[in-house]
Design a protein around this motif. Structure first.
Motif, PDB file in Angstrom:
ATOM      1  N   GLY A 202       0.448  -4.318   6.549  1.00 52.07           N
ATOM      2  CA  GLY A 202       0.704  -3.646   7.799  1.00 52.07           C
ATOM      3  C   GLY A 202       0.950  -2.155   7.602  1.00 52.07           C
ATOM      4  O   GLY A 202       1.496  -1.727   6.581  1.00 52.07           O
ATOM      5  N   GLY A 232       1.633  -3.651  11.710  1.00 55.01           N
ATOM      6  CA  GLY A 232       2.403  -4.766  11.172  1.00 55.01           C
ATOM      7  C   GLY A 232       3.498  -4.299  10.243  1.00 55.01           C
ATOM      8  O   GLY A 232       3.382  -3.254   9.597  1.00 55.01           O
ATOM      9  N   TYR A 238       3.840 -10.798  11.109  1.00 54.06           N
ATOM     10  CA  TYR A 238       2.597 -10.326  10.485  1.00 54.06           C
ATOM     11  C   TYR A 238       1.983 -11.408   9.605  1.00 54.06           C
ATOM     12  O   TYR A 238       0.785 -11.688   9.688  1.00 54.06           O
ATOM     13  CB  TYR A 238       2.893  -9.074   9.660  1.00 54.06           C
ATOM     14  N   ARG A 275      -1.759  -8.445  16.939  1.00 50.35           N
ATOM     15  CA  ARG A 275      -0.372  -8.747  16.562  1.00 50.35           C
ATOM     16  C   ARG A 275       0.451  -8.975  17.814  1.00 50.35           C
ATOM     17  O   ARG A 275       0.326  -8.257  18.780  1.00 50.35           O
ATOM     18  CB  ARG A 275       0.226  -7.597  15.751  1.00 50.35           C
TER      19      ARG A 275
END
Length: 275
Positions: A202, A232, A238, A275
């Motif tokens: 991320g 993330g 995540y 996400r």
């Protein structure tokens, strides 16, 4: 699916330990979830936990059991404490346990394939390091290896607030260029002999720099790598999303030749899931 907690004794570690195992089961009457199995022995994914976790954490904090239900894939989640999946300088031989003893026990206890084309490894954070190190040191054993938010540059990180842990696990010698340095392992590897490799991280993760360095080193070494970045953090939101992409990417049933989207070095992509 069958979810099994397996408690057993390790001769390598000299202690009793445990692993969580998901085994495929064909079903027709489950409500809300299908179950499937492949003909013959199922492929197997070794799924490695992070620094603060144990063998149960992948099952407790993601829906990995549900994600693999229709894939006919077995999942083995061992427990290695805070060892980074290596033989600790001051501690136990978790590296030998993982790479030599555990696969033998898995095949003794469970009906899963031992073909390299059916064998995969993945992990998060510390487990991402463990997955990449295992794949780079024993590439002939795997069709694919994946790291999620992995600690992929241990030499570059130095002690980073955990000097006692680093010295206990890796010892006092410099890590750069050693058997523990993934960048050195990439440089020494034969790209043609490696399994398919995947790394993701991320953009709000403190380990992003590690992953950027690893991706650049893979490109410099001519090692194909599917490298995915996007929004993330270093958290289970995540990893729960990204493990689904890893499962989609695995060359299941393709003798290790799945469409991994690589070719010619590190490739940056956006995440495949919101996400």
């Amino acid at each position: 699916m069958a979810l099994i907690r397996c408690d057993f004794f390790s001769d390598v570690l000299g202690i009793s330990t445990s692993m969580q195992v998901i085994l495929p089961q064909p079903t027709t009457a489950q409500i809300g979830m299908a179950g499937a199995a492949v003909a013959g022995e199922p492929p197997v994914l070794y799924l490695l936990h992070g620094l603060s976790d144990d063998a149960t954490t992948w099952v407790r904090r993601t829906s990995v059991e549900r994600y693999v239900a229709d894939r006919g894939l077995a999942v083995v989640m061992p427990q290695v404490d805070r060892s980074f999946y290596v033989d600790e300088h001051h501690g136990n031989r978790y590296g030998t346990f993982l790479t030599e003893e555990l696969p033998v026990l898995v095949h003794r206890f469970f009906r899963v394939s031992d073909r390299p084309a059916d064998t995969f490894v993945a992990g998060l954070s510390m487990g991402g390091y463990g997955a990449m190190r295992w794949a780079l040191t024993a590439p002939e054993r795997f069709a694919a290896a994946a790291s999620l938010s992995g600690v992929l540059d241990v030499a570059g990180r130095g002690d980073r607030g955990r000097p006692d842990l680093s010295r206990r696990v890796f010892g006092p010698a410099p890590l750069r260029g050693s058997e523990h340095d993934l960048l050195a392992l990439l440089d020494r590897a034969d790209p043609a002999a490696l399994p398919a490799l995947y790394a993701c991280c991320g953009t709000e993760d403190e380990l992003l720099a590690d992953n950027e360095v690893f991706a650049a080193a893979a490109a410099a070494a001519g090692v194909p790598l599917r490298y995915v970045t996007g929004p993330g953090r270093h958290d289970w939101a995540y990893w729960d999303a990204q493990i689904q992409d890893v499962l989609d990417w695995l060359p299941l049933g393709q003798a290790g030749t799945g469409d991994d989207g690589t070719g010619g070095g590190a490739a940056r992509e956006q995440p495949l899931r919101a996400r």
